[in-house]
Each structure stands twice: as structure tokens, then as C-alpha cells.
Design an enzyme around this catalytic site. Sequence first.
Site, PDB file in Angstrom:
ATOM      1  N   ASP A  37      41.382  -0.939 128.254  1.00 53.52           N
ATOM      2  CA  ASP A  37      40.444  -1.217 127.162  1.00 53.52           C
ATOM      3  C   ASP A  37      41.201  -1.950 126.050  1.00 53.52           C
ATOM      4  OD1 ASP A  37      38.144  -1.100 125.600  1.00 53.52           O
ATOM      5  OD2 ASP A  37      38.410   0.976 125.024  1.00 53.52           O
ATOM      6  N   GLY A  54      41.581  10.524 133.332  1.00 55.63           N
ATOM      7  CA  GLY A  54      40.561   9.621 133.874  1.00 55.63           C
ATOM      8  C   GLY A  54      40.846   9.044 135.244  1.00 55.63           C
ATOM      9  N   ASP A  86      35.142   9.863 131.490  1.00 56.95           N
ATOM     10  CA  ASP A  86      34.325  10.853 130.787  1.00 56.95           C
ATOM     11  C   ASP A  86      33.709  10.311 129.514  1.00 56.95           C
ATOM     12  OD1 ASP A  86      36.903  10.723 129.356  1.00 56.95           O
ATOM     13  OD2 ASP A  86      36.080  12.378 128.186  1.00 56.95           O
ATOM     14  N   ASP A 130      42.438   4.404 134.800  1.00 57.05           N
ATOM     15  CA  ASP A 130      40.989   4.319 135.009  1.00 57.05           C
ATOM     16  C   ASP A 130      40.424   3.039 134.415  1.00 57.05           C
ATOM     17  OD1 ASP A 130      41.431   5.159 132.376  1.00 57.05           O
ATOM     18  OD2 ASP A 130      39.988   6.808 132.451  1.00 57.05           O
ATOM     19  N   PHE A 142      30.142   1.639 126.977  1.00 62.52           N
ATOM     20  CA  PHE A 142      30.884   2.841 127.334  1.00 62.52           C
ATOM     21  C   PHE A 142      30.430   3.319 128.704  1.00 62.52           C
ATOM     22  CE2 PHE A 142      32.687   7.047 127.139  1.00 62.52           C
ATOM     23  CZ  PHE A 142      33.892   6.782 126.509  1.00 62.52           C
TER      24      PHE A 142
HETATM   25  P1  IMP Z   1      43.116   1.847 125.921  1.00 64.84           P
HETATM   26  O1  IMP Z   1      42.185   1.570 124.768  1.00 64.84           O
HETATM   27  O2  IMP Z   1      43.312   0.637 126.795  1.00 64.84           O
HETATM   28  O3  IMP Z   1      44.405   2.437 125.439  1.00 64.84           O
HETATM   29  O4  IMP Z   1      42.395   2.938 126.825  1.00 64.84           O
HETATM   30  C1  IMP Z   1      42.535   4.288 126.505  1.00 64.84           C
HETATM   31  C2  IMP Z   1      41.669   5.188 127.305  1.00 64.84           C
HETATM   32  O5  IMP Z   1      40.385   5.206 126.698  1.00 64.84           O
HETATM   33  C3  IMP Z   1      41.378   4.857 128.754  1.00 64.84           C
HETATM   34  O6  IMP Z   1      42.389   5.244 129.628  1.00 64.84           O
HETATM   35  C4  IMP Z   1      40.141   5.714 128.962  1.00 64.84           C
HETATM   36  O7  IMP Z   1      40.529   7.043 129.265  1.00 64.84           O
HETATM   37  C5  IMP Z   1      39.456   5.640 127.627  1.00 64.84           C
HETATM   38  N1  IMP Z   1      38.324   4.690 127.674  1.00 64.84           N
HETATM   39  C6  IMP Z   1      38.272   3.432 127.217  1.00 64.84           C
HETATM   40  N2  IMP Z   1      37.052   2.879 127.435  1.00 64.84           N
HETATM   41  C7  IMP Z   1      36.330   3.829 128.080  1.00 64.84           C
HETATM   42  C8  IMP Z   1      34.984   3.882 128.606  1.00 64.84           C
HETATM   43  O8  IMP Z   1      34.172   2.928 128.547  1.00 64.84           O
HETATM   44  N3  IMP Z   1      34.615   5.056 129.182  1.00 64.84           N
HETATM   45  C9  IMP Z   1      35.449   6.141 129.290  1.00 64.84           C
HETATM   46  N4  IMP Z   1      36.707   6.128 128.825  1.00 64.84           N
HETATM   47  C10 IMP Z   1      37.143   4.993 128.218  1.00 64.84           C
HETATM   48 MG    MG Z   2      42.539   7.142 130.618  1.00 64.61          MG
END
Ligand code: IMP
Ligand code: MG
Length: 186
Positions: A106, A47, A162, A103, A155
Site C-alpha cells: 500500500d 495478513g 482484515d 498481503d 479498502f
Molecule cells: P503499507 O501501507 O504498504 O505499509 O501496508 C501496511 C499494511 O496495511 C498491509 O500489510 C496491510 O496489512 C494493511 N492494508 C493496507 N491496505 C489494506 C486494505 O485495503 N485492506 C486490508 N489491509 C490493508
Molecule cells: Mg500486512
Amino acid sequence: MKSELEQDILKVLITEDQLKARVQELGDAIYDRLEGKNPLFLGVLKGSFVFMADLVRACQLRSNVEFIAVSSYEDATVSSGRAKINYDIQRSVEGRDIVVVEDILDSGNTLSFLCGYLKSRGAASLTVVTLLDKPARREKAITADLAGFTVPDAFVVGYGLDFAQRYRNLPYIGVLKPAVYEKKEP
Ligand code: IMP
Ligand code: MG
């Protein structure tokens, strides 16, 4: 006429111009923090690849570029909050000042795992830079040192991000139409 990709977008959340201006501010902030340090910019695949390309050009430090691919372990019922490395850094991080380029922040599971991994490998310092911050869904107590934009709990796609491996090539950040998630034709 709208392109194939644009037909799937409900609304533009962050325009190309806004992205460009903010990425330059982030590049300037990294320059000020790390001037004279020879940092290693570490992009989290996939991402971050568009953001990474613009960010390194917005920050004219003597630096290196590396990538790492990390994914969360998931089981049928619940995300375990653990992660694994699918592609590792191709050089030592020992004693290096690392700029982690993500990127979106979350749940925080990816970055909290990655920061622990880099510290265990002897990184001298970590500067966590995320283009987008979605604080509503945080599970881990982690904050970015620098964040481009705070986004709502929707999202988002484009500029590297993506949905089902698509939309990474949109030049802006947009929200998908619900019909796309529901796998119906919009
Ligand atoms: P985490 O939940 O902080 O570990 O994020 C994990 C990964 O989920 C991020 O690096 C993104 O690649 C993906 N992700 C989380 N939210 C979104 C979104 O709204 N759109 C696209 N990818 C997302
Ligand atoms: Mg990512």
C-alpha cells in the site's frame, strides 16, 4: 442465504478461482527464480497467513517457513512512516535467500522498513512477493518483484486481509460496504 460475513461485502473483487490460478503462477515464478537455492519464505503477519499457506504449497522447492510481525508507528496527526517489529524471525537470515510474502503493498512503509531490516541482518537476496498491489497510495519508492493483482484505491478484505481484525476468513477478496466503516448496521 448469505453468511454473516458476506452480508457486509459490497462486491467480490477477486474470486477464489482467480486467486488459486494466480497463486500457482506466482509459485511457478518463484520456483524458476530460486531453484537450487533453499529459500526462506517469510510471511508478514497477520495478513499474509492465508496467501502464505497456499503459496508455499504452490512452490515445491526445498525451503523453510518463518513469520515476522511488523506494525507502523502512528501518532495522532500523521503516520510517521516508521515501523517496529512485534514478533521477530526465529532463525538467522544471514546468507539466506529470503522470499518476503506480503498481503498488500500500500504505502510501502512496511516493506521498505522490512527490506532494510533484512539487508542489515545479512540476507543474501530478497524476493518481494505481494498478493495485492495498490500503487495509488505509494509513499516509498518500492516495487514488488512479483505481484498477484493490482487493486484500486479501495479498502479490501478477505483471504487473510482484515478490517478491524475481521473478514480474514473470507475465501475471496472483496470490497466492504461503506456502512461497515461508518459503524452502522448495513
Ligand atoms: P503499507 O501501507 O504498504 O505499509 O501496508 C501496511 C499494511 O496495511 C498491509 O500489510 C496491510 O496489512 C494493511 N492494508 C493496507 N491496505 C489494506 C486494505 O485495503 N485492506 C486490508 N489491509 C490493508
Ligand atoms: Mg500486512
